[in-house]
Design a protein around this motif. Sequence first.
Motif, PDB file in Angstrom:
ATOM      1  N   VAL A 220      10.616  39.031 -15.719  1.00  0.00           N
ATOM      2  CA  VAL A 220       9.439  38.962 -14.862  1.00  0.00           C
ATOM      3  C   VAL A 220       9.732  38.160 -13.589  1.00  0.00           C
ATOM      4  CG1 VAL A 220       7.012  38.254 -14.780  1.00  0.00           C
ATOM      5  CG2 VAL A 220       7.960  39.139 -16.905  1.00  0.00           C
ATOM      6  N   GLU A 221      10.581  37.132 -13.712  1.00  0.00           N
ATOM      7  CA  GLU A 221      10.982  36.369 -12.530  1.00  0.00           C
ATOM      8  C   GLU A 221      12.462  36.027 -12.666  1.00  0.00           C
ATOM      9  OE1 GLU A 221       8.504  33.579 -10.646  1.00  0.00           O
ATOM     10  OE2 GLU A 221       6.725  34.035 -11.845  1.00  0.00           O
ATOM     11  N   ARG A 233       5.577  32.814  -9.543  1.00  0.00           N
ATOM     12  CA  ARG A 233       4.824  33.874  -8.858  1.00  0.00           C
ATOM     13  C   ARG A 233       3.828  34.564  -9.766  1.00  0.00           C
ATOM     14  NH1 ARG A 233       9.856  36.048  -5.968  1.00  0.00           N
ATOM     15  NH2 ARG A 233       9.824  34.824  -4.068  1.00  0.00           N
ATOM     16  N   THR A 234       4.173  34.617 -11.069  1.00  0.00           N
ATOM     17  CA  THR A 234       3.337  35.421 -11.950  1.00  0.00           C
ATOM     18  C   THR A 234       2.431  34.523 -12.796  1.00  0.00           C
ATOM     19  OG1 THR A 234       5.048  35.384 -13.643  1.00  0.00           O
ATOM     20  CG2 THR A 234       5.073  37.245 -12.130  1.00  0.00           C
ATOM     21  N   GLU A 235       1.285  35.089 -13.173  1.00  0.00           N
ATOM     22  CA  GLU A 235       0.355  34.365 -14.050  1.00  0.00           C
ATOM     23  C   GLU A 235       1.018  34.042 -15.382  1.00  0.00           C
ATOM     24  OE1 GLU A 235      -2.530  32.946 -13.540  1.00  0.00           O
ATOM     25  OE2 GLU A 235      -2.303  33.580 -11.454  1.00  0.00           O
ATOM     26  N   PHE A 240       2.934  30.130 -19.169  1.00  0.00           N
ATOM     27  CA  PHE A 240       3.999  29.640 -20.036  1.00  0.00           C
ATOM     28  C   PHE A 240       4.364  28.201 -19.671  1.00  0.00           C
ATOM     29  CE2 PHE A 240       8.575  29.055 -20.892  1.00  0.00           C
ATOM     30  CZ  PHE A 240       8.584  29.258 -22.261  1.00  0.00           C
ATOM     31  N   LEU A 241       4.538  27.947 -18.386  1.00  0.00           N
ATOM     32  CA  LEU A 241       4.928  26.597 -17.947  1.00  0.00           C
ATOM     33  C   LEU A 241       3.848  25.581 -18.276  1.00  0.00           C
ATOM     34  CD1 LEU A 241       6.651  27.353 -14.525  1.00  0.00           C
ATOM     35  CD2 LEU A 241       7.732  26.552 -16.629  1.00  0.00           C
ATOM     36  N   SER A 242       2.587  25.993 -18.161  1.00  0.00           N
ATOM     37  CA  SER A 242       1.509  25.037 -18.433  1.00  0.00           C
ATOM     38  C   SER A 242       1.521  24.632 -19.909  1.00  0.00           C
ATOM     39  CB  SER A 242       0.151  25.632 -18.053  1.00  0.00           C
ATOM     40  OG  SER A 242      -0.225  26.604 -19.014  1.00  0.00           O
ATOM     41  N   LYS A 243       2.056  25.508 -20.757  1.00  0.00           N
ATOM     42  CA  LYS A 243       2.077  25.182 -22.188  1.00  0.00           C
ATOM     43  C   LYS A 243       3.254  24.306 -22.567  1.00  0.00           C
ATOM     44  CE  LYS A 243      -0.455  29.184 -23.769  1.00  0.00           C
ATOM     45  NZ  LYS A 243      -0.280  30.625 -23.684  1.00  0.00           N
TER      46      LYS A 243
END
Length: 245
Positions: A220-221, A233-235, A240-243
């Motif tokens: 995806v990136e 860039r992607t939701e 994922f990073l926020s988790k």
Amino acid sequence: MAVDPLIELHGVNKHFGELHVLRDIDLTVGKGEVVVVIGPSGSGKSTLCRAINRLETVESGTIRLDGRPLPEEGRALARLRADVGMVFQSFNLFAHKTVLQNVSLAQIKVRKHAREAADSRSLELLDRVGLAAQAPKYPAQLSGGQQQRVAIARALAMEPKALLFDEPTSALDPEMINEVLEVMRQLARDGMTMVVVTHEMGFARSAANRVVFMDDGRIVEDRPPEEFFTAPRTERAKDFLSKIL
Ligand code: ADP
Ligand code: MG
């Protein structure tokens, strides 16, 4: 970055039954590059690694190493597995062989080196990962971090063109993670081409040339870490990073 490609995947697809686990994967890893692969559980990271040294076959697309399609079988396949070393979450050392024997074995069987030459190289490599003193011991006498460093020395003994790491620190107690990551950072500085699946974002930030984010079988990136971590860039990547951060 204008580097020679070492690993090239084009349009790679793979199913497990109905499950489409690799979807149109395009990925190039240049010589000396360190690519960190991250993504949710089940997104296809391990399958991607396993496809690169043909522990899994793929249905379509091409995978090349150093410009050549991956060999299908026989000796060429054994050589490929030596050229593209893999380090797993579970260290996969031979329990009934000493540390030294673990590092020497494939040098003797696959690379056809004499035992003395193999052992002397093994001791150098064990020294490089800080474990020369452990050479006569058996894996069970070592900590998890030490066992993983033996597994890295064993992969290096094949003089690989590239190393694949599939969550190499996930099975380790926290205090042992850094000793393994430090060995990996040193390999990166020495110019080893590496594909590393990991949840260690500190390692990704400090050692990766690129971060590849996978979700549901797709890449995806694929961007430098400083860009990826500051402005995904992607939701899906943001989520994922926020988790994990
Ligand atoms: P990741 O490493 O990102 O967690 P994997 O590549 O291990 O993901 O797995 C991708 C998907 O393929 C998962 O849904 C997993 O359950 C499935 N899978 C992996 N290996 C096999 C297999 N040998 N047979 C069937 N399904 C598999
Ligand atoms: Mg996995």
